[in-house]
Write an enzyme that holds these catalytic residues in place. Sequence first.
Site, mmCIF file in Angstrom:
data_model
loop_
_atom_site.group_PDB
_atom_site.id
_atom_site.type_symbol
_atom_site.label_atom_id
_atom_site.label_comp_id
_atom_site.label_asym_id
_atom_site.label_seq_id
_atom_site.Cartn_x
_atom_site.Cartn_y
_atom_site.Cartn_z
ATOM 1 C CD GLU A 1 -22.441 -27.641 32.989
ATOM 2 O OE1 GLU A 1 -22.413 -26.493 32.527
ATOM 3 O OE2 GLU A 1 -21.974 -28.627 32.386
ATOM 4 C CD GLU B 1 -21.901 -23.614 30.395
ATOM 5 O OE1 GLU B 1 -22.216 -24.758 30.758
ATOM 6 O OE2 GLU B 1 -20.910 -23.381 29.682
ATOM 7 C CG HIS C 1 -24.985 -27.790 29.804
ATOM 8 N ND1 HIS C 1 -23.761 -27.418 29.333
ATOM 9 C CD2 HIS C 1 -25.760 -28.006 28.720
ATOM 10 C CE1 HIS C 1 -23.782 -27.410 28.003
ATOM 11 N NE2 HIS C 1 -24.994 -27.751 27.611
ATOM 12 C CD GLU D 1 -17.194 -23.822 28.459
ATOM 13 O OE1 GLU D 1 -17.478 -25.029 28.313
ATOM 14 O OE2 GLU D 1 -18.017 -22.973 28.813
ATOM 15 C CD GLU E 1 -18.572 -28.141 29.631
ATOM 16 O OE1 GLU E 1 -18.051 -27.017 29.546
ATOM 17 O OE2 GLU E 1 -19.580 -28.372 30.309
ATOM 18 C CG HIS F 1 -19.966 -24.054 25.487
ATOM 19 N ND1 HIS F 1 -20.629 -24.331 26.658
ATOM 20 C CD2 HIS F 1 -20.918 -24.006 24.539
ATOM 21 C CE1 HIS F 1 -21.919 -24.449 26.420
ATOM 22 N NE2 HIS F 1 -22.116 -24.265 25.133
#
Lengths: 76, 189
Positions: free
Chosen positions: B35, B64, B67, B135, B165, B168
């Site tokens: 991340e 991110e 995360h 990703e 992910e 994204h």
Amino acid sequence: MSANNQLREWYPFVGPFDPCPPIIVKTYVVPPNQYIPYQPMNLPQFPLDQALKLGTLWPALYSPYESKCGTGGPRP
Amino acid sequence: MWVYEKKLQYPVRVSKCDPRMAKFLLEQYGGADGELAAALRYLNQRYTIPDKVVGLLNDIGTEEFAHLEMIATMIYKLTKDATVEQLEAAGLGANYAQRDHAMFYVNADGVPWTAAYIQAKGDPLADLYEDIAAEEKARATYQWLIDMTDDVDLQDGLKFLREREVVHAMRFKEAVEIIKADREAKKVF
């Protein structure tokens, strides 16, 4: 939207003198984003509490994944 | 500038003391596709990407960090009450020798994070394809991490992060489509 239709299987070669018990079937995940070049407008949505839990608002982008821990499955 | 909201993006629950799993989770903390790498990659690339997709890199780069905070919370909870003996048994003895129970940006092998993990090529397609690959690699890492724990609470948080992910990667693919689009599409042939 079951896990199964995102799972692909393949069958690695099993040699006669391999030291470990063979893994007959290997799998990998193909998430749904692979089939959507550009997300169309006005797709169906999850209810908000469910969307938070699943990590996406969009059923079309949802990719379930279950742990292989303790299954004795493909991963030792 | 950022506005900080003092809560996690998704609740992090851990139901057992498991420093072994903490060591593996470090891959998403200070690993090549973790991340931290993701956040710094996107928030740097955004300056020189065409303006139509700057906002996307900004938003995803910011998420991110949210995360990263979740991963940090997981690692912290998994190790905070572990004894020195437990940490050693989990392969975190070297970490204890250096920094007690503190965390650091290293991967699961203990290799410190480096900017060499990420790139900015200045070419929008090259940068966006790197981002898509990052990703998908992070998604795969989450799968292997989910496979390695039987703690359903920890799995729950990791499944959430894995799904992000997927989303994204979808958004970066859309960015590629925006970049590809002919700006003078009115032309009739």
